[in-house]
Design an enzyme around this catalytic site. Structure first.
Site, PDB file in Angstrom:
ATOM      1  N   GLU A   1      32.158 -12.492  -6.380  1.00 35.92           N
ATOM      2  CA  GLU A   1      33.653 -12.646  -6.552  1.00 35.92           C
ATOM      3  C   GLU A   1      33.714 -11.822  -7.992  1.00 35.92           C
ATOM      4  O   GLU A   1      34.225 -12.356  -9.101  1.00 35.92           O
ATOM      5  CB  GLU A   1      34.119 -13.980  -6.627  1.00 35.92           C
ATOM      6  CG  GLU A   1      33.824 -14.807  -5.491  1.00 35.92           C
ATOM      7  CD  GLU A   1      34.515 -15.957  -5.324  1.00 35.92           C
ATOM      8  OE1 GLU A   1      35.269 -16.279  -6.460  1.00 35.92           O
ATOM      9  OE2 GLU A   1      35.087 -16.703  -4.413  1.00 35.92           O
TER      10      GLU A   1
ATOM     11  N   GLU B   1      31.353 -18.222   1.549  1.00 37.57           N
ATOM     12  CA  GLU B   1      31.709 -19.496   1.026  1.00 37.57           C
ATOM     13  C   GLU B   1      33.256 -19.774   1.757  1.00 37.57           C
ATOM     14  O   GLU B   1      34.072 -18.919   2.203  1.00 37.57           O
ATOM     15  CB  GLU B   1      32.264 -19.406  -0.452  1.00 37.57           C
ATOM     16  CG  GLU B   1      31.383 -19.072  -1.343  1.00 37.57           C
ATOM     17  CD  GLU B   1      31.516 -19.172  -2.750  1.00 37.57           C
ATOM     18  OE1 GLU B   1      32.727 -19.658  -3.130  1.00 37.57           O
ATOM     19  OE2 GLU B   1      30.773 -18.787  -3.676  1.00 37.57           O
TER      20      GLU B   1
END
Ligand code: FCB
Length: 496
Positions: A222, A403
């Site tokens: 991320e 995720e």
């Protein structure tokens, strides 16, 4: 960058779904006025019938060998902050600074996974996992972020990788999940282009030590969260509020990604590699042309900035124009950088938590019920839109979900069991749309629930529990929640 742009960026970052709920930091949350009454799709307060009804077999079968998995990251679970030559990371500094994390929590002990890894690997086997995504702590490998790798650090991950293979679980290793060595931060961190080069050296050392036993590598977890939370809102390490620096950081993180891809190829190690991006489907909050235009730009900052660069070799023009030619990012892009960043990857790791609804003025509003994390609107359809959009706009690159999950206020009942029915409902609804996406042509190969076990949720400390497995921190006892039992059945029958 205009003041308006700056304000908009800060607002955007504050509302964006990322590791930690900006709403709790006091930086504007999505307006309650924007909440539309909807059916609860699986928050922790899901209707009581979901708590008692057994999950029916819906007959949704996933492709053979689908990679059912779970994910964690080093700083969030390992603890052992000062052991075996580990150096300090920006998260050690940040969490030890008063006022930065809830209750002053740090990752010093976390779930003590560094010492309990063998037991945790057994739990993964009991869960039936086919894939486990974990991250390697850079400061365990290079205490100061450069130089000769620390053998004791490498040995720890070697034990993890070997232990996974012994239990029939495929390792998936993330090279960077936010724990930048503090020494590199002292030299400017991700604002310093040299950090990208250091990252490639570190990655090379890891590839050479563990390479032949790790089938899938993920580069940077991320990058957007580092940009938005680390450099816009400042509620993540290193805690800066500097929009100009933020997008230079975005560029250097992506450069680091590309250099690591090149390092893997150069090492001759056979593994596959790709980026791990948290993508947010952006929808207009209303029907106006202004909302449509604002949504498009928002999507640029949230998604295309990280996708176009890797898959098309260019940054989105609207974002560059919005940042302006004099921005530090635009000035920091050198000839050849985009070629490095777009070095061919083998797969894309998608992390999905929430949609964003954008108004004509560039604000975001809330439309669906949120989870315990105020920033997370529960909207499974957003996962479908994200997966199909990636396939449509960027081609048929294999996708892994690395995720997806939610926090619930889990606590053992009188009989010691943990009935997280809301998590079961949430995962069931998201698995169902993933199944539909596969049916509609998305090359999705695996799905990792966040998280395997409760852990240190960044600035939220230990307050939010995201795990399938409950961790009783004072005793470090692990207990399968209801969702873990349910997930084991899903894996067994390869579907819902
Ligand atoms: C993601 C992070 C992960 C965890 C979840 C809840 O943004 O990658 O470490 O904090 O959010």
């Amino acid at each position: 960058m205009s003041l308006l742009t700056r304000r908009r960026l800060l607002r955007r970052a504050a509302l964006s779904a990322s590791a930690a709920g900006a709403a709790r930091t006091g930086l504007a949350g999505a307006t309650a006025a924007g909440v539309a009454a909807t059916t609860a799709l699986g928050g922790c307060d899901s209707p009581p019938e979901r708590r008692t009804d057994p999950e029916p077999d819906r007959g949704l079968r996933f492709p053979p060998n689908f990679g059912w998995g779970a994910a964690t990251s080093a700083y969030q679970i390992e603890g052992a902050a000062k052991e075996d030559g580990r150096g300090e990371s920006v998260w050690d500094t940040f969490s030890r600074t008063p006022g930065r994390t809830r209750n002053g929590d740090t990752g010093d002990v976390a779930a003590d996974h560094y010492h309990r890894y063998a037991q945790d690997l057994d739990l993964m086997r009991d869960l039936g996992l086919r894939s486990y995504r974990f991250s390697i702590s850079w400061p365990r490998i290079q205490a100061d972020g450069s130089g000769r790798p620390n053998q004791r650090g490498l040995d720890f991950y070697r034990r993890i990788v070997d232990g996974l293979h012994e239990r029939g679980i495929a390792p998936m290793a993330t090279l960077f999940h936010w724990d930048l060595p503090q020494a590199l931060q002292d030299d400017g961190g991700w604002e310093n282009r040299d950090t990208a080069e250091r990252f490639a050296d570190y990655a090379d050392a890891v590839f050479r030590a563990l390479g032949e036993r790790v089938p899938v590598w993920l580069t940077i977890n991320e990058p957007k969260t580092v940009v938005q939370n680390g450099y816009l809102t400042g509620h993540h390490a290193p805690g800066h509020r500097d929009p100009a620096a933020a997008y230079l950081v975005a560029h250097h993180l992506q450069l680091a990604h590309g250099l690591a891809v090149q390092a893997l190829r150069a090492s001759g190690v056979p593994g596959r590699i790709g980026p791990a991006l948290n993508l947010h489907p952006c929808y207009p909050a209303d029907e106006t042309a202004e909302a449509a235009a604002a949504t498009r730009l928002h999507d640029g900052y949230e998604n295309r900035l990280y996708l176009d660069s890797v898959f098309k070799g260019e940054y989105p023009r609207d974002v560059l124009a919005d940042l302006g030619p004099d921005s530090r990012m635009v000035r920091g892009i050198r000839d050849g950088d985009l070629k490095i960043i777009s070095s061919p990857v083998d797969l894309l790791a998608v992390q999905y938590y929430t949609p964003l609804y954008v108004t004509g003025s560039g604000d975001t509003i809330q439309k669906w019920p949120t989870s315990e994390a105020g920033w997370q609107q529960i909207y499974p359809e957003g996962l479908y839109d994200t997966l199909t959009r990636v396939t449509r706009d960027y081609g048929r690159v294999p996708i892994t979900i690395t995720e997806n999950g939610l926090p619930c206020p889990d606590a053992p009942g009188p009989d010691g069991t943990i009935d997280d029915a809301g998590r079961v409902a949430f995962l069931r609804d998201h698995f169902a749309v993933a199944h539909r996406a596969i049916r509609d042509g998305v090359p999705l190969e695996s799905y990792h629930v966040w998280s395997l076990m409760d852990n240190f949720e960044w600035n939220e400390g230990y307050e939010e529990r995201w795990g399938l497995i409950y961790v009783d921190y004072p005793t470090q006892r692990r207990v399968f929640k209801r969702s873990a039992h349910w997930y084991r059945d899903v894996i067994r029958r390869n579907g819902l």
